[in-house]
Design a protein around this motif. Sequence first.
Motif, PDB file in Angstrom:
ATOM      1  N   ASP A 146       0.796  -1.227   0.000  1.00 36.46           N
ATOM      2  CA  ASP A 146       0.000   0.000   0.000  1.00 36.46           C
ATOM      3  C   ASP A 146       0.830   1.280   0.000  1.00 36.46           C
ATOM      4  N   LYS A 147       1.939   1.265  -0.712  1.00 35.67           N
ATOM      5  CA  LYS A 147       2.795   2.451  -0.815  1.00 35.67           C
ATOM      6  C   LYS A 147       2.286   3.357  -1.940  1.00 35.67           C
ATOM      7  N   THR A 148       2.473   4.646  -1.766  1.00 35.02           N
ATOM      8  CA  THR A 148       2.096   5.594  -2.813  1.00 35.02           C
ATOM      9  C   THR A 148       3.201   5.655  -3.857  1.00 35.02           C
ATOM     10  N   THR A 149       2.874   6.233  -4.991  1.00 34.25           N
ATOM     11  CA  THR A 149       3.863   6.398  -6.059  1.00 34.25           C
ATOM     12  C   THR A 149       5.045   7.221  -5.554  1.00 34.25           C
ATOM     13  N   ARG A 150       4.757   8.259  -4.830  1.00 33.22           N
ATOM     14  CA  ARG A 150       5.821   9.126  -4.298  1.00 33.22           C
ATOM     15  C   ARG A 150       6.736   8.352  -3.335  1.00 33.22           C
ATOM     16  N   GLU A 151       6.122   7.564  -2.436  1.00 37.13           N
ATOM     17  CA  GLU A 151       6.924   6.783  -1.490  1.00 37.13           C
ATOM     18  C   GLU A 151       7.829   5.783  -2.218  1.00 37.13           C
ATOM     19  N   ILE A 152       7.268   5.132  -3.230  1.00 28.85           N
ATOM     20  CA  ILE A 152       8.051   4.155  -3.996  1.00 28.85           C
ATOM     21  C   ILE A 152       9.199   4.852  -4.723  1.00 28.85           C
ATOM     22  N   ALA A 153       8.903   6.005  -5.312  1.00 27.94           N
ATOM     23  CA  ALA A 153       9.940   6.757  -6.030  1.00 27.94           C
ATOM     24  C   ALA A 153      11.078   7.145  -5.092  1.00 27.94           C
ATOM     25  N   GLU A 154      10.742   7.558  -3.883  1.00 30.44           N
ATOM     26  CA  GLU A 154      11.768   7.925  -2.910  1.00 30.44           C
ATOM     27  C   GLU A 154      12.565   6.701  -2.464  1.00 30.44           C
ATOM     28  N   MET A 155      11.869   5.586  -2.218  1.00 32.22           N
ATOM     29  CA  MET A 155      12.544   4.359  -1.771  1.00 32.22           C
ATOM     30  C   MET A 155      13.532   3.850  -2.824  1.00 32.22           C
ATOM     31  N   LEU A 156      13.123   3.916  -4.090  1.00 30.81           N
ATOM     32  CA  LEU A 156      13.926   3.345  -5.162  1.00 30.81           C
ATOM     33  C   LEU A 156      14.788   4.385  -5.885  1.00 30.81           C
ATOM     34  N   ALA A 157      14.720   5.631  -5.426  1.00 32.01           N
ATOM     35  CA  ALA A 157      15.497   6.727  -6.004  1.00 32.01           C
ATOM     36  C   ALA A 157      15.292   6.810  -7.518  1.00 32.01           C
ATOM     37  N   MET A 158      14.034   6.948  -7.897  1.00 32.47           N
ATOM     38  CA  MET A 158      13.703   7.091  -9.317  1.00 32.47           C
ATOM     39  C   MET A 158      12.546   8.077  -9.450  1.00 32.47           C
ATOM     40  N   PRO A 159      12.375   8.651 -10.636  1.00 37.78           N
ATOM     41  CA  PRO A 159      11.281   9.606 -10.848  1.00 37.78           C
ATOM     42  C   PRO A 159       9.904   8.927 -10.694  1.00 37.78           C
ATOM     43  N   GLU A 160       8.941   9.703 -10.244  1.00 44.45           N
ATOM     44  CA  GLU A 160       7.581   9.184 -10.077  1.00 44.45           C
ATOM     45  C   GLU A 160       7.023   8.667 -11.398  1.00 44.45           C
ATOM     46  N   ARG A 161       7.337   9.331 -12.497  1.00 46.15           N
ATOM     47  CA  ARG A 161       6.845   8.897 -13.816  1.00 46.15           C
ATOM     48  C   ARG A 161       7.367   7.504 -14.151  1.00 46.15           C
ATOM     49  N   THR A 162       8.590   7.200 -13.759  1.00 46.86           N
ATOM     50  CA  THR A 162       9.151   5.877 -14.007  1.00 46.86           C
ATOM     51  C   THR A 162       8.416   4.830 -13.185  1.00 46.86           C
ATOM     52  N   VAL A 163       8.101   5.168 -11.933  1.00 52.55           N
ATOM     53  CA  VAL A 163       7.327   4.260 -11.071  1.00 52.55           C
ATOM     54  C   VAL A 163       5.958   4.012 -11.691  1.00 52.55           C
ATOM     55  N   GLU A 164       5.300   5.085 -12.152  1.00 57.24           N
ATOM     56  CA  GLU A 164       3.987   4.946 -12.783  1.00 57.24           C
ATOM     57  C   GLU A 164       4.068   4.061 -14.025  1.00 57.24           C
ATOM     58  N   TYR A 165       5.112   4.245 -14.817  1.00 56.82           N
ATOM     59  CA  TYR A 165       5.294   3.450 -16.027  1.00 56.82           C
ATOM     60  C   TYR A 165       5.421   1.963 -15.669  1.00 56.82           C
ATOM     61  N   HIS A 166       6.306   1.644 -14.722  1.00 56.31           N
ATOM     62  CA  HIS A 166       6.503   0.240 -14.334  1.00 56.31           C
ATOM     63  C   HIS A 166       5.210  -0.362 -13.774  1.00 56.31           C
ATOM     64  N   TYR A 167       4.506   0.403 -12.964  1.00 60.36           N
ATOM     65  CA  TYR A 167       3.266  -0.104 -12.378  1.00 60.36           C
ATOM     66  C   TYR A 167       2.214  -0.352 -13.465  1.00 60.36           C
ATOM     67  N   THR A 168       2.067   0.581 -14.378  1.00 60.08           N
ATOM     68  CA  THR A 168       1.096   0.441 -15.461  1.00 60.08           C
ATOM     69  C   THR A 168       1.417  -0.767 -16.330  1.00 60.08           C
ATOM     70  N   GLN A 169       2.691  -0.919 -16.672  1.00 57.28           N
ATOM     71  CA  GLN A 169       3.101  -2.070 -17.487  1.00 57.28           C
ATOM     72  C   GLN A 169       2.828  -3.373 -16.745  1.00 57.28           C
ATOM     73  N   ALA A 170       3.134  -3.405 -15.451  1.00 62.00           N
ATOM     74  CA  ALA A 170       2.902  -4.612 -14.655  1.00 62.00           C
ATOM     75  C   ALA A 170       1.412  -4.930 -14.587  1.00 62.00           C
ATOM     76  N   ALA A 171       0.598  -3.917 -14.340  1.00 60.76           N
ATOM     77  CA  ALA A 171      -0.845  -4.136 -14.237  1.00 60.76           C
ATOM     78  C   ALA A 171      -1.420  -4.653 -15.552  1.00 60.76           C
ATOM     79  N   ARG A 172      -0.986  -4.079 -16.668  1.00 61.29           N
ATOM     80  CA  ARG A 172      -1.459  -4.540 -17.984  1.00 61.29           C
ATOM     81  C   ARG A 172      -1.055  -5.990 -18.242  1.00 61.29           C
TER      82      ARG A 172
END
Length: 194
Positions: A146-172
């Motif tokens: 239940d982490k937010t996009t922002r929290e994940i981006a901070e944890m993994l040191a990557m841009p939020e857009r990259t997190v959104e991209y990976h999540y969207t691809q995974a969900a699809r």
Amino acid sequence: MLIATLDTHIDLDDAQLLTLLNEQNSDSFAQIFQKYWQELYDFAYLKTQDVDASEEIVQELFVQLWEKRKTLRIANLRSYLFVSVKNRVIDHYRQTTHARLDSIADLPSDTPYPLFLEELESAIGDALAQLPEKSQQIFRLKKFEDKTTREIAEMLAMPERTVEYHYTQAARTLKILLSGFLSLLIWLFSSSTF
């Protein structure tokens, strides 16, 4: 300003009908209803394959159109109506799916429901294993922790857009990989016997 009452022989364009509708002209509403009801019903039926649900979806749309006629700001009537039907069809599926899932809670304790849970968990695990490692990690963090996009981006040191991209691809990808399993599950729970 347009005439206050409409002659049924006069064909007004959608913009004129909307203007009159905003002025609480019931004849304009009747023309909109006559012009679009069948098309909207056919569209809803194509998506639901359910006569009653399709009629209800279109009926509720027209009731809402009449009730909110003073406040609605519609640029394109046809688009507005079809998008509204599409959204109501989605809501219909959400409600019916939730109702089916709620009925699962009423199953007797001797049903093999835990077996289905184990199979579902296994299917999700197998599908996740097919994803790239980064997509797996992001999906697990977002969905299971239940982490937010922002929290994940901070944890993994990557841009939020990259997190959104990976999540969207995974969900699809998961949707495609699990579609057969989920269809089977829905079919099983929709049947009256086990």
